[in-house]
Design an enzyme around this catalytic site. Structure first.
Site, PDB file in Angstrom:
ATOM      1  N   ASP A  87       0.930  -1.144  -0.212  1.00 50.43           N
ATOM      2  CA  ASP A  87      -0.117  -0.130  -0.082  1.00 50.43           C
ATOM      3  C   ASP A  87       0.748   1.430  -0.133  1.00 50.43           C
ATOM      4  O   ASP A  87       1.801   1.199   0.682  1.00 50.43           O
ATOM      5  CB  ASP A  87      -0.840   0.031   1.367  1.00 50.43           C
ATOM      6  CG  ASP A  87      -1.932  -1.134   1.048  1.00 50.43           C
ATOM      7  OD1 ASP A  87      -2.395  -1.466   0.108  1.00 50.43           O
ATOM      8  OD2 ASP A  87      -2.411  -1.239   2.253  1.00 50.43           O
ATOM      9  N   GLY A 112      -6.186  -2.758   8.376  1.00 48.73           N
ATOM     10  CA  GLY A 112      -5.821  -3.878   9.144  1.00 48.73           C
ATOM     11  C   GLY A 112      -6.637  -4.478  10.423  1.00 48.73           C
ATOM     12  O   GLY A 112      -6.405  -5.320  11.093  1.00 48.73           O
ATOM     13  N   ALA A 113      -7.584  -3.582  10.804  1.00 51.60           N
ATOM     14  CA  ALA A 113      -8.467  -3.977  12.025  1.00 51.60           C
ATOM     15  C   ALA A 113      -9.207  -4.980  11.758  1.00 51.60           C
ATOM     16  O   ALA A 113      -8.980  -6.119  13.128  1.00 51.60           O
ATOM     17  CB  ALA A 113      -9.159  -2.686  12.471  1.00 51.60           C
ATOM     18  N   GLY A 114      -9.650  -5.425  10.810  1.00 50.99           N
ATOM     19  CA  GLY A 114     -10.393  -6.431  10.709  1.00 50.99           C
ATOM     20  C   GLY A 114      -9.482  -7.854  10.701  1.00 50.99           C
ATOM     21  O   GLY A 114      -9.740  -8.838  11.133  1.00 50.99           O
ATOM     22  N   ASP A 115      -8.521  -7.608  10.036  1.00 48.35           N
ATOM     23  CA  ASP A 115      -7.512  -8.707   9.873  1.00 48.35           C
ATOM     24  C   ASP A 115      -6.888  -8.951  11.466  1.00 48.35           C
ATOM     25  O   ASP A 115      -6.614 -10.268  11.760  1.00 48.35           O
ATOM     26  CB  ASP A 115      -6.159  -8.399   9.002  1.00 48.35           C
ATOM     27  CG  ASP A 115      -6.672  -7.911   7.861  1.00 48.35           C
ATOM     28  OD1 ASP A 115      -7.566  -8.570   7.175  1.00 48.35           O
ATOM     29  OD2 ASP A 115      -6.154  -6.856   7.120  1.00 48.35           O
ATOM     30  N   ASP A 127     -12.955 -14.544   5.049  1.00 46.07           N
ATOM     31  CA  ASP A 127     -13.173 -13.175   5.234  1.00 46.07           C
ATOM     32  C   ASP A 127     -13.244 -12.587   3.854  1.00 46.07           C
ATOM     33  O   ASP A 127     -12.052 -12.388   3.125  1.00 46.07           O
ATOM     34  CB  ASP A 127     -12.101 -12.606   6.198  1.00 46.07           C
ATOM     35  CG  ASP A 127     -12.238 -11.102   6.168  1.00 46.07           C
ATOM     36  OD1 ASP A 127     -13.213 -10.701   5.636  1.00 46.07           O
ATOM     37  OD2 ASP A 127     -11.520  -9.924   6.866  1.00 46.07           O
ATOM     38  N   GLY A 130     -17.438  -2.437  13.531  1.00 43.90           N
ATOM     39  CA  GLY A 130     -16.461  -1.087  13.918  1.00 43.90           C
ATOM     40  C   GLY A 130     -16.533  -0.780  15.351  1.00 43.90           C
ATOM     41  O   GLY A 130     -16.509  -1.490  16.064  1.00 43.90           O
ATOM     42  N   ALA A 183     -17.278 -22.858   4.054  1.00 42.54           N
ATOM     43  CA  ALA A 183     -16.457 -22.388   5.152  1.00 42.54           C
ATOM     44  C   ALA A 183     -17.264 -22.778   6.518  1.00 42.54           C
ATOM     45  O   ALA A 183     -18.219 -23.433   6.539  1.00 42.54           O
ATOM     46  CB  ALA A 183     -16.469 -20.863   5.178  1.00 42.54           C
ATOM     47  N   GLU A 198     -20.102  -5.339   4.169  1.00 40.67           N
ATOM     48  CA  GLU A 198     -20.054  -6.653   3.386  1.00 40.67           C
ATOM     49  C   GLU A 198     -21.451  -7.227   3.461  1.00 40.67           C
ATOM     50  O   GLU A 198     -22.034  -7.897   2.691  1.00 40.67           O
ATOM     51  CB  GLU A 198     -19.033  -7.335   3.760  1.00 40.67           C
ATOM     52  CG  GLU A 198     -17.472  -6.841   3.246  1.00 40.67           C
ATOM     53  CD  GLU A 198     -16.468  -7.410   3.907  1.00 40.67           C
ATOM     54  OE1 GLU A 198     -15.390  -7.050   3.527  1.00 40.67           O
ATOM     55  OE2 GLU A 198     -16.598  -8.120   4.990  1.00 40.67           O
TER      56      GLU A 198
END
Length: 328
Positions: A21, A264-267, A172, A237, A197, A206
């Site tokens: 990035d 990166g918060a979700g990761d 994800d 969030g 999954a 999403e």
């Protein structure tokens, strides 16, 4: 007597893209207005692999990078962070993917991608390190690797091999609409592998995209539930996350922190969850234990938003315990 070294831990394998990035040196500007850019390694599956390793878990990354300076730099970052890199291939004919990402004044992101095609899109099924994939206790993936061939076939093959070897499959979707030919194609391909999954995490955005509803409620979320799922998560969030299993569902509150960058918060969240369930999946059937794990995962996600960039912001166990203790 077994030692407690990292080799005794169960392996979490992350599959997909790793890229760079380029982030403006000034926040809150458009890409065109940015005076300069800093390079920040990223790519959701790679972020998850590093999140796991930083929390003391054992992780590997499977994907393809360009045989260029950026590709070797990214492979080096994985190794520096104790991620097993034996699943990485290098493509001599294509570059490592780049994304220019700007943080708008409201903290949300805008993307412009350079992948035409990039090395990650060219991973072929025959290049997969099947031995590594078969040794995974958890196999985690997104949907960007489903966009084009040959990577889509490699993704489907890797999933099949992991599932046959008894891995828990974690998905994800990590929707990036600008990369897809159309919204319809994105929805169709993302949902095509939905049934496979065991654990799925979607964000509120999403959820809206996949269901076509603007309601973020239990009824809407449960339209995405499938009988073979062990856990469905909806991240909200600053409002925490919702969880759904066969037997129970609920909400776990978020931590209030000063958010600088949500990258990166979700990761970080999903990496933390996988770390906690890899050795004992029975916690998915114990609501009290699952809530504790999701509180830990929420703390990891929150800490990640307090610094710029994904990988530098992924927390250590000490940082997480500090936040958990401060919030008791």
């Amino acid at each position: 007597m077994a030692s407690n070294g990292v080799n005794d831990k169960s392996l979490i394998v992350s599959f997909g893209e790793m890229l760079i990035d380029f982030v403006p040196t000034t926040s809150g500007v458009s890409l065109a207005e940015a005076p300069g850019f800093l390079k920040a390694p990223g790519g959701a599956p790679a972020n998850v692999a590093i999140a796991v390793a930083r929390l003391g878990g054992k992780s590997a990354f499977v994907g393809k990078l360009g045989d260029d300076e950026f590709g070797h730099m990214l492979a080096g970052i994985l190794k520096e962070n104790d991620v097993i890199a034996s699943g990485i291939n290098f493509d001599t004919g294509a570059r490592t993917a780049l994304a220019f990402v700007t943080l708008r004044a409201d903290g949300e992101r805008e993307f412009m991608f350079y992948r035409n095609p990039s090395a990650d899109m060219l991973l072929r099924p025959e290049e997969l390190n099947l031995e590594l994939i078969r040794s995974a206790k958890v196999f985690h993936y997104g949907s960007i690797s489903l966009i084009v061939e040959p990577c889509r076939s490699a993704h489907l093959e890797a999933m099949k091999v992991a599932k046959e070897a008894g891995a828990l499959l974690s998905y994800d979707p990590n929707l990036r609409l600008p990369l897809w030919p159309s919204a319809e194609e994105a929805r169709e391909q993302i949902l095509k592998i939905w049934e496979e999954a065991d654990v799925i995490k979607v964000s509120d955005v999403e959820l809206e995209f996949l269901t076509g509803s603007n309601k973020i409620d239990d009824e809407t979320a449960l339209t995405l539930w499938r009988p073979n799922f062990k856990l469905l998560l909806v991240t909200l969030g600053e409002n925490g996350c919702k969880y759904y299993t066969k037997a129970f569902h609920g909400t776990v509150e978020a931590f209030q922190v000063k958010t600088i960058d949500t990258t990166g918060a979700g990761d970080s969240f999903i990496g933390a969850l996988l770390c906690k369930i890899v050795d004992d999946q029975s916690v998915l059937e114990d609501e009290q234990k699952l809530r504790e794990i999701l509180r830990f995962a929420n703390a990891c996600g929150a800490i990640t938003t307090t610094k710029k960039g994904a990988i530098p912001a992924l927390p250590t166990p000490a940082e997480v315990h500090k936040l958990l203790n401060a919030s008791k």
